[in-house]
Enzyme design. Structure first.
Site, PDB file in Angstrom:
ATOM      1  CG  HIS A 114      -2.001  -1.083   1.062  1.00 29.89           C
ATOM      2  ND1 HIS A 114      -2.575  -1.716   2.148  1.00 29.89           N
ATOM      3  CD2 HIS A 114      -2.570  -1.647  -0.040  1.00 29.89           C
ATOM      4  CE1 HIS A 114      -3.457  -2.609   1.722  1.00 29.89           C
ATOM      5  NE2 HIS A 114      -3.472  -2.573   0.404  1.00 29.89           N
ATOM      6  CB  SER A 173      -5.768  -1.831  -2.565  1.00 29.01           C
ATOM      7  OG  SER A 173      -6.526  -2.991  -2.823  1.00 29.01           O
ATOM      8  CG  ASP A 203     -11.641 -14.707 -12.715  1.00 25.89           C
ATOM      9  OD1 ASP A 203     -11.176 -15.383 -11.796  1.00 25.89           O
ATOM     10  OD2 ASP A 203     -10.993 -14.400 -13.747  1.00 25.89           O
ATOM     11  CG  ASP A 253      -3.129  -7.909  -3.506  1.00 27.29           C
ATOM     12  OD1 ASP A 253      -2.302  -8.808  -3.274  1.00 27.29           O
ATOM     13  OD2 ASP A 253      -3.718  -7.276  -2.609  1.00 27.29           O
TER      14      ASP A 253
END
Length: 279
Positions: A18, A99, A142, A163
């Protein structure tokens, strides 16, 4: 689909990831043109560190817990730590921004955030987190389908954060394939690909595959807090950054050692180097 990030929210890997995310978005903010952030594995947006799962592991205590309420160990970390502090106005550390919430805190009125999350419960939580926010869209889909569906964005500038939870044994291969396809669709975007450092040979194979993918300008940034003498723990955190902002390598060369110095561990270190140099 079984992975729940609340057990690990705010740990040293989150702090490293981050911090770099914030540096990239701060670079995008420096120019007036609008930008888009696409987060392919968005999670729930924010995490309650007083919850039972977070308290069971206490991983955040050796991550954001070492920085919260203190002066930034490097000035470039101030926007990241300010965003964490803004979620905890009382001065006690309870909420940690994932995030999505971190990126949202840095958006200007002309910018946009696109979030993808496959886990049905987490996707519902994420939609509630950003309900009625016109700058944020949430898609229950997805991650690799999201790369196809949302690239290129209408904005000419932006960041794609990938991520994965690394539940699948072939995740490294899926990352390379997904990045190659995404890059063909949007070659001017910035891509930040997170990877765990547990078993170094697996990381080497991933990096070799990236280097052979035909994608120019790939920067590697790593922070490890343990010796790499076992694959049974998370020894470190890495990011492969495609089209990194100008001088990000120099900034990370100073920021990551400053982070390493305040994070507890049994060794490790930092690494910033070009996997595929600029032409």
């Amino acid at each position: 689909m079984n992975y729940r990030h609340i057990f690990h929210a705010g740990n040293f890997a989150d702090v490293m990831k981050h911090a770099v995310l914030t540096l990239i978005v701060e670079h995008l903010r420096a120019k007036p043109a609008a930008f888009c952030v696409l987060d392919t594995h968005a999670g729930v947006g924010r995490y309650d560190l007083t919850s039972d799962p977070a308290q069971r592991t206490l991983e955040y205590a050796d991550g954001i817990g070492r920085l919260f309420g203190h002066a930034p160990p490097h000035p470039a970390l101030a926007p990241y730590l300010d965003a964490v502090a803004a979620l905890n106005p009382g001065g006690d550390l309870r909420w940690y921004p994932g995030s999505p919430r971190l990126a949202r805190a840095l958006l200007r009125p002309q910018d946009r955030l696109v979030l993808s999350e496959l886990h049905p419960e987490d996707a519902a939580t994420l939609k509630a987190e950003f309900a009625r926010d016109p700058q944020v869209t949430v898609h229950a889909m997805d991650a690799y389908h999201a790369l196809k569906a949302h690239l290129p964005p209408k904005e000419k500038r932006g960041l794609v954060l990938v991520d994965p939870p690394f539940e699948e044994p072939d995740e490294f291969a899926r990352l390379v394939a997904g990045l190659r396809q995404a890059y063909r669709r949007w070659p001017t975007g910035i891509y930040a690909i997170w990877y765990p450092i547990k078993e170094r040979p697996a990381v080497w194979r991933f990096q070799e595959a990236l280097a052979e993918a035909g994608i120019p300008k790939i920067l590697l940034a790593e922070l490890t807090i343990h010796p790499e003498d076992t694959h049974l723990r998370l020894n470190g955190s890495g990011l492969a950054i495609v089209n990194p902002p100008w001088k990000l390598d120099e900034t990370l060369g100073a920021v990551l050692p400053a982070l390493h110095a305040v994070l507890p561990g049994t060794g490790g270190g930092t690494r910033v180097e070009w996997l595929v140099p600029e032409a």
